[in-house]
Design a protein around this motif. Structure first.
Motif, PDB file in Angstrom:
ATOM      1  N   GLY A  10       0.801  -1.012  -0.110  1.00  0.00           N
ATOM      2  CA  GLY A  10       0.059  -0.002  -0.086  1.00  0.00           C
ATOM      3  C   GLY A  10       0.866   1.234   0.023  1.00  0.00           C
ATOM      4  O   GLY A  10       2.024   1.195   0.737  1.00  0.00           O
ATOM      5  N   LEU A  11       0.410   2.206  -0.804  1.00  0.00           N
ATOM      6  CA  LEU A  11       1.228   3.555  -0.817  1.00  0.00           C
ATOM      7  C   LEU A  11       0.070   4.772  -0.578  1.00  0.00           C
ATOM      8  O   LEU A  11      -0.994   4.798  -0.937  1.00  0.00           O
ATOM      9  N   GLY A  12       0.800   5.677   0.188  1.00  0.00           N
ATOM     10  CA  GLY A  12      -0.266   6.962   0.255  1.00  0.00           C
ATOM     11  C   GLY A  12       0.794   8.144   0.478  1.00  0.00           C
ATOM     12  O   GLY A  12       1.958   8.171   0.729  1.00  0.00           O
ATOM     13  N   ALA A  13       0.463   9.170  -0.323  1.00  0.00           N
ATOM     14  CA  ALA A  13       1.261  10.182  -0.410  1.00  0.00           C
ATOM     15  C   ALA A  13       0.277  11.834  -0.274  1.00  0.00           C
ATOM     16  O   ALA A  13      -0.565  11.682  -1.173  1.00  0.00           O
ATOM     17  N   LEU A  14       1.199  12.393   0.386  1.00  0.00           N
ATOM     18  CA  LEU A  14       0.656  14.264   0.205  1.00  0.00           C
ATOM     19  C   LEU A  14       1.674  15.089  -0.054  1.00  0.00           C
ATOM     20  O   LEU A  14       2.666  15.129   1.098  1.00  0.00           O
ATOM     21  N   THR A  15       1.907  15.548  -0.966  1.00  0.00           N
ATOM     22  CA  THR A  15       3.006  16.146  -1.463  1.00  0.00           C
ATOM     23  C   THR A  15       2.973  17.499  -2.039  1.00  0.00           C
ATOM     24  O   THR A  15       1.762  17.946  -2.616  1.00  0.00           O
ATOM     25  N   PRO A  16       4.093  18.456  -2.199  1.00  0.00           N
ATOM     26  CA  PRO A  16       3.892  19.515  -2.837  1.00  0.00           C
ATOM     27  C   PRO A  16       3.417  19.532  -4.340  1.00  0.00           C
ATOM     28  O   PRO A  16       3.107  20.580  -5.011  1.00  0.00           O
ATOM     29  N   TYR A  77      -0.990  15.670   8.109  1.00  0.00           N
ATOM     30  CA  TYR A  77      -0.535  14.979   7.037  1.00  0.00           C
ATOM     31  C   TYR A  77      -0.205  13.511   7.029  1.00  0.00           C
ATOM     32  O   TYR A  77      -0.391  12.760   6.129  1.00  0.00           O
ATOM     33  N   ALA A  78       0.412  13.297   7.827  1.00  0.00           N
ATOM     34  CA  ALA A  78       0.521  11.636   8.413  1.00  0.00           C
ATOM     35  C   ALA A  78      -0.695  10.848   8.327  1.00  0.00           C
ATOM     36  O   ALA A  78      -0.850   9.791   7.714  1.00  0.00           O
ATOM     37  N   MET A  79      -1.910  11.371   8.865  1.00  0.00           N
ATOM     38  CA  MET A  79      -3.095  10.742   9.118  1.00  0.00           C
ATOM     39  C   MET A  79      -3.716  10.569   7.501  1.00  0.00           C
ATOM     40  O   MET A  79      -4.088   9.509   7.136  1.00  0.00           O
ATOM     41  N   GLU A  84      -4.787   6.736   3.000  1.00  0.00           N
ATOM     42  CA  GLU A  84      -4.508   6.278   1.575  1.00  0.00           C
ATOM     43  C   GLU A  84      -3.833   5.018   1.345  1.00  0.00           C
ATOM     44  O   GLU A  84      -4.172   4.012   0.624  1.00  0.00           O
ATOM     45  N   ALA A  85      -2.576   4.737   2.157  1.00  0.00           N
ATOM     46  CA  ALA A  85      -2.075   3.652   2.038  1.00  0.00           C
ATOM     47  C   ALA A  85      -2.828   2.294   2.530  1.00  0.00           C
ATOM     48  O   ALA A  85      -2.828   1.275   1.804  1.00  0.00           O
ATOM     49  N   ILE A  86      -3.314   2.470   3.622  1.00  0.00           N
ATOM     50  CA  ILE A  86      -4.255   1.501   4.248  1.00  0.00           C
ATOM     51  C   ILE A  86      -5.251   0.828   3.235  1.00  0.00           C
ATOM     52  O   ILE A  86      -5.599  -0.113   3.093  1.00  0.00           O
ATOM     53  N   LEU A  87      -5.984   2.193   2.680  1.00  0.00           N
ATOM     54  CA  LEU A  87      -7.066   1.693   1.633  1.00  0.00           C
ATOM     55  C   LEU A  87      -6.333   1.021   0.775  1.00  0.00           C
ATOM     56  O   LEU A  87      -6.852   0.132   0.047  1.00  0.00           O
ATOM     57  N   ALA A 237       3.673  14.412   3.362  1.00  0.00           N
ATOM     58  CA  ALA A 237       4.009  12.884   3.917  1.00  0.00           C
ATOM     59  C   ALA A 237       3.932  11.784   2.969  1.00  0.00           C
ATOM     60  O   ALA A 237       3.352  11.998   2.089  1.00  0.00           O
ATOM     61  N   GLY A 238       4.631  10.781   3.355  1.00  0.00           N
ATOM     62  CA  GLY A 238       4.529   9.597   2.440  1.00  0.00           C
ATOM     63  C   GLY A 238       4.321   8.345   3.310  1.00  0.00           C
ATOM     64  O   GLY A 238       5.033   8.293   4.355  1.00  0.00           O
ATOM     65  N   ALA A 239       3.468   7.451   3.164  1.00  0.00           N
ATOM     66  CA  ALA A 239       2.997   6.336   3.706  1.00  0.00           C
ATOM     67  C   ALA A 239       3.195   5.017   2.996  1.00  0.00           C
ATOM     68  O   ALA A 239       2.732   4.921   1.871  1.00  0.00           O
ATOM     69  N   ILE A 240       3.710   3.981   3.645  1.00  0.00           N
ATOM     70  CA  ILE A 240       3.804   2.618   2.944  1.00  0.00           C
ATOM     71  C   ILE A 240       3.560   1.563   3.928  1.00  0.00           C
ATOM     72  O   ILE A 240       3.921   1.684   5.043  1.00  0.00           O
TER      73      ILE A 240
END
Length: 417
Positions: A10-16, A77-79, A84-87, A237-240
């Motif tokens: 799973g991947l999630g990103a909130l970036t500029p 941002y982390a949340m 997104e990553a968990i979904l 934030a980025g989540a994996i």
């Protein structure tokens, strides 16, 4: 004991340059810069008046107003990224054994805006200590993974790694080892940062670390270019989601890539400057290759730390030549910080996501804004300048280094059939 394999599901990103993984990747391959004049505060008196801010982000789109007020931006941002990553992972939260699911997160600074505002409010008063009761819980760097675990009920290991700009790569390496050793089935890892504040900009300006190219913010982050003059501060934030391979396979998970190893080292040299010959960087990449069971010639691409600082870029490329020898010229080397700016403790996470997507799509994003050759950089190196390059990427390395001489490196591999 036999180490377990670890995969990305799973991947999630909130970036500029994009508030979702898909938007982020599309901007990366198209060479979009996230730098623009600062909107978070009035920066007209600051030496640097631009940054790579998150755009079009409204906390109340994700949280109710009361809940949002209890979180610093770095936690918000982390949340959002972890959701997104968990979904994306497709985990069944109803049947998941949550005692074997952890959250290991990276943040170099944490709630800087919260700290700044509380101190400013106190300083403007009569000296009587009147602080928000959420001041400390909003500020502390470990609160982001705490909030993620509380939301989902994950009861495994839960903490934040703090190693400046290497923080989220440290978090990923720790997460890898927890799963490798059989302590967890799943770990949500990554990092977040929200330092585009008066304190953040003023502090980095005082160090002469930031670019001051106020007349052209979008071209200010220019790694490897002879005219580079410092990094551009970013946020996000980025989540994996990492899982034990057999566990992921048994539930029919979509697998992006395998995380096969990592490495850590210290420059043991200077608080903020890298060793000019990249000694600590040489050590961390060698450690990473050994930990991954790879030979130098196995690596196809390297997403460098590449911050656009005069000293750092040259030192890192010298280290790459030392470690990879003649094979270095066959590697696609790039710096996605040319587009996102430097997300400090979150840098390793969002750059790891770029690396993983290079494996998936067979594309290496460019290093943008390169106009002038630096005579201190070997011209035989492929720095993926100004335009994305198609390539079958089987193995990609991601480098992150932090003030204090902290170095961290992770390697992802295309999953073997």
């Amino acid at each position: 004991m036999e180490l377990k394999r670890v995969v990305v599901t799973g991947l999630g990103a909130l970036t500029p340059i994009g508030n979702t993984v898909d938007a982020y990747w599309n901007s990366l391959v198209n060479g979009v810069s996230g730098a623009a004049p600062i909107t978070h505060f009035d920066a007209t008196k600051f030496k640097t008046q631009f940054a790579c801010e998150i755009k079009n982000f409204n906390p109340t789109d994700f949280f109710d107003r009361k809940e949002a007020r209890k979180m610093d931006k770095f936690t918000q941002y982390a949340m959002v990224a972890s959701d997104e990553a968990i979904l994306d992972s497709g985990l069944d939260l109803e049947t998941l054994n949550k005692e074997r699911v952890g959250v290991i997160w990276g943040a170099g600074i944490g709630g800087l805006e919260t700290f700044q505002n509380e101190v400013l409010n106190f300083g403007s008063g009569d000296g009587t200590p009147r602080f928000n009761p959420f001041f400390i819980p909003k500020m502390i760097a470990d609160i982001a993974p705490g909030n993620i675990s509380i939301k989902y009920g994950f009861m495994g290991p839960n903490y934040t790694t703090v190693s400046a700009c290497a923080s989220s790569a440290n978090a990923m390496f720790d997460a890898l080892n927890y799963i490798r050793l059989g302590h967890c089935d799943v770990i949500v890892t990554g990092g977040s940062e929200a330092a585009v504040t008066m304190a953040g900009m003023g502090g980095f300006n005082a160090m002469h670390a930031l670019s001051t190219r106020n007349d052209s913010p979008e071209t200010a982050s220019r790694p490897f270019d002879a005219t580079r003059d410092g990094f551009v501060l970013g946020e996000g934030a980025g989540a994996i989601v990492l899982e034990e391979y057999e566990y992921a396979k048994a539930r029919g998970a979509k697998i992006y890539a395998e995380l096969i190893g990592g490495g850590l080292s210290s420059d043991a040299y200077h608080m903020t400057a890298p060793h000019p010959e990249g000694r600590g960087v040489i050590v961390v990449m060698k450690n990473c290759l050994e930990n991954s069971g790879l030979k130098p010639e196995d690596v196809d691409a390297i997403n460098t730390h590449g911050t656009s600082t005069p000293l750092g870029d040259v030192a890192e490329l010298k280290a790459i030549k030392e470690v990879f020898g003649e094979h270095a010229k066959n590697i696609n080397i790039n710096s996605t910080k040319s587009m996102t700016g430097h997300l400090l403790g979150a840098a390793g996470a969002i750059e790891a996501i770029s690396s993983i997507l290079s494996i998936k799509h067979g594309i290496v994003p460019p290093t943008i804004n390169h106009t002038t050759v630096d005579e201190n950089i070997d011209p035989s190196l492929n720095l993926t300048l100004n335009k994305a390059q198609k390539r079958d990427v089987k193995v990609v390395m991601s480098n992150t280094f932090g003030f204090g001489g902290h170095n961290a490196c992770v390697v992802f591999k295309k999953l073997d059939a």
